[in-house]
Write a protein that holds these residues in place. Sequence first.
Motif, PDB file in Angstrom:
ATOM      1  N   ASP A  15       0.853  -1.195   0.000  1.00  0.00           N
ATOM      2  CA  ASP A  15       0.000   0.000   0.000  1.00  0.00           C
ATOM      3  C   ASP A  15       0.887   1.241   0.000  1.00  0.00           C
ATOM      4  OD1 ASP A  15      -1.843   2.014   0.293  1.00  0.00           O
ATOM      5  OD2 ASP A  15      -2.959   1.062   1.914  1.00  0.00           O
ATOM      6  N   ARG A  18      -0.693   4.774   1.390  1.00  0.00           N
ATOM      7  CA  ARG A  18      -0.780   5.060   2.824  1.00  0.00           C
ATOM      8  C   ARG A  18       0.568   4.943   3.513  1.00  0.00           C
ATOM      9  NH1 ARG A  18      -5.465   2.544   1.228  1.00  0.00           N
ATOM     10  NH2 ARG A  18      -7.407   3.623   1.773  1.00  0.00           N
ATOM     11  N   ASN A  19       1.530   4.301   2.853  1.00  0.00           N
ATOM     12  CA  ASN A  19       2.872   4.157   3.416  1.00  0.00           C
ATOM     13  C   ASN A  19       3.842   5.225   2.935  1.00  0.00           C
ATOM     14  OD1 ASN A  19       2.113   1.851   4.825  1.00  0.00           O
ATOM     15  ND2 ASN A  19       2.706   0.458   3.172  1.00  0.00           N
ATOM     16  N   ILE A 346      -9.902   4.578  -4.286  1.00  0.00           N
ATOM     17  CA  ILE A 346      -9.977   4.572  -2.827  1.00  0.00           C
ATOM     18  C   ILE A 346     -11.404   4.214  -2.421  1.00  0.00           C
ATOM     19  CG2 ILE A 346      -9.606   5.901  -0.717  1.00  0.00           C
ATOM     20  CD1 ILE A 346      -7.952   7.872  -2.440  1.00  0.00           C
ATOM     21  N   ALA A 353      -6.019   7.499  -5.718  1.00  0.00           N
ATOM     22  CA  ALA A 353      -4.786   7.920  -5.061  1.00  0.00           C
ATOM     23  C   ALA A 353      -3.621   7.846  -6.038  1.00  0.00           C
ATOM     24  CB  ALA A 353      -4.513   7.032  -3.855  1.00  0.00           C
ATOM     25  N   GLY A 411      -5.746  13.643   2.936  1.00  0.00           N
ATOM     26  CA  GLY A 411      -5.749  12.602   3.957  1.00  0.00           C
ATOM     27  C   GLY A 411      -6.945  11.672   3.849  1.00  0.00           C
ATOM     28  N   GLU A 413      -9.290   8.770   3.682  1.00  0.00           N
ATOM     29  CA  GLU A 413      -9.174   7.347   4.028  1.00  0.00           C
ATOM     30  C   GLU A 413      -7.741   6.960   4.379  1.00  0.00           C
ATOM     31  OE1 GLU A 413     -11.822   5.286   4.304  1.00  0.00           O
ATOM     32  OE2 GLU A 413     -13.131   6.981   3.796  1.00  0.00           O
ATOM     33  N   GLY A 414      -6.995   7.885   4.981  1.00  0.00           N
ATOM     34  CA  GLY A 414      -5.629   7.598   5.399  1.00  0.00           C
ATOM     35  C   GLY A 414      -4.581   7.689   4.312  1.00  0.00           C
ATOM     36  N   VAL A 415      -4.979   8.092   3.096  1.00  0.00           N
ATOM     37  CA  VAL A 415      -4.039   8.196   1.987  1.00  0.00           C
ATOM     38  C   VAL A 415      -3.166   9.440   2.168  1.00  0.00           C
ATOM     39  CG1 VAL A 415      -3.881   8.668  -0.492  1.00  0.00           C
ATOM     40  CG2 VAL A 415      -5.440   6.900   0.357  1.00  0.00           C
ATOM     41  N   LYS A 416      -1.859   9.286   1.989  1.00  0.00           N
ATOM     42  CA  LYS A 416      -0.921  10.385   2.182  1.00  0.00           C
ATOM     43  C   LYS A 416      -0.518  11.066   0.874  1.00  0.00           C
ATOM     44  CE  LYS A 416       1.251   8.468   6.358  1.00  0.00           C
ATOM     45  NZ  LYS A 416       2.539   8.035   6.952  1.00  0.00           N
TER      46      LYS A 416
END
Length: 458
Positions: A15, A18-19, A346, A353, A411, A413-416
């Motif tokens: 992932d 998100r990482n 997403i 993303a 941000g 759903e936690g996506v950076k």
Amino acid sequence: MSAVDELIALARSPDPFRNAPDNLADLQLEAARERFAERRQQIRVLDKRAKEAGIGRIDSLADLVPLLFAHTNYKSYPEAFVDNGQWKHMNMWLGTLSSHATDNIDVADVRDIDEWLDRARAAGHHVFASSGTSGKSSFLNQSTQDRDLSLAACLAAADLSTPAYAPDHGRSVFTMMPPRGTHKMIEFCNVHFPRWAAPGEFHRLSDYPMRAFDAMRPAQLRRLLAAGKVGPGEIAAYEAEIEARQQARAGEFDAWMDLLVSRRDRPLYIGVMYGVAWQIVQALRARGIEDGDFHPDTLMSFGGGTKGAAVPADYKEQIMGFFGVTPDRITSSYAMVEMSGFCAKIQPTESYAVPPWIIPLILDKPGETLLGTTKDTGRVEGRMAFFDILADGRWGGIISGDKVQVEFGSGLEGVKTPVAHAIARYADLEEGEDKLSCAGSIDSYVRGSITAPQPVAA
């Protein structure tokens, strides 16, 4: 570890979205700086463009904008090279847009464009072709590293778009992609779909390879006929060959549909382009199959547009209703052949993303002014361009024909990484598409490099 290596390592992450590191924007700028310093020594036309634009190093992402290549640059070879079998000249042309020397491609006894592509792959240049709907295919070079990392990244993005489902070798899989061919997605399909298929349940529409020759031949024959180099007999023979092939494909499609009907009570995974999906709906409705008459765990994967097929305005909704699929059961992504990996859908949103090794550069419609990129926050709408840090076989800067809305720093759903919310082709919109000045500039550099090759200055 260099910034380039740090971002490339994320291509093997399950992932990467998100990482991504917290300092992504700074890391991307440094990686772009590293790539430019390296690539201008390898790609003559990039070096010439940089000198004329007065760019000696990448101090900001805006410095990348004058250095972007257009997708049309990758079809800038003179058609005479292909028509006349001048494969050494094709090697030279490919070399002007590649970061690795292409003079190691053996062209002895090459008969057509597909044999040239085979020889290129044998020499370590994994060149892939665009669909060539205009009659002239694009050819983009990728190294073995490009191919392997991009494939891993595509698989991760595909799996992330349907998080409630995992490859389990338990489905009847139907895909339109043949086992061989010049399209970039064939290698992905050859790895992706078998992971889902039960023994003996991987069903292709056809084994006939997807060849660049077939896409380019009609336009080539028109040119040769106009020049008096082929006669009516050769044209008639080609037309008879096409008719026979179409009849064979129609038979294959009917058999494929019969097989699909027989498997509709099983969990399915159907991977097709939208135009073919609509053909399937029409064919099965004609067989009396009603909307929703499929296993409730059916998965689908769509790609591309309709390629000129006559479809109703609500064709996507009709396709989903016919198969009874919901958005969480559709493997979806945003990508283009020039991009390494996919922008992953997403869930549960309809947004995508952007991979951390892709630097989105949102431009105005003419493609001249940078409107937004990773260092910004909020939504920006404009022309999609990007710099692909992963690209090893060619320059990673590309300007596209897509109009997009991209949000930075959401941000979601936690996506950076940045997120694309709306995507359309300028050519399909009322405002239409304009010619990009950068495309003509790079083409002129290519022509000059072919006729008078010069060493790149240090």
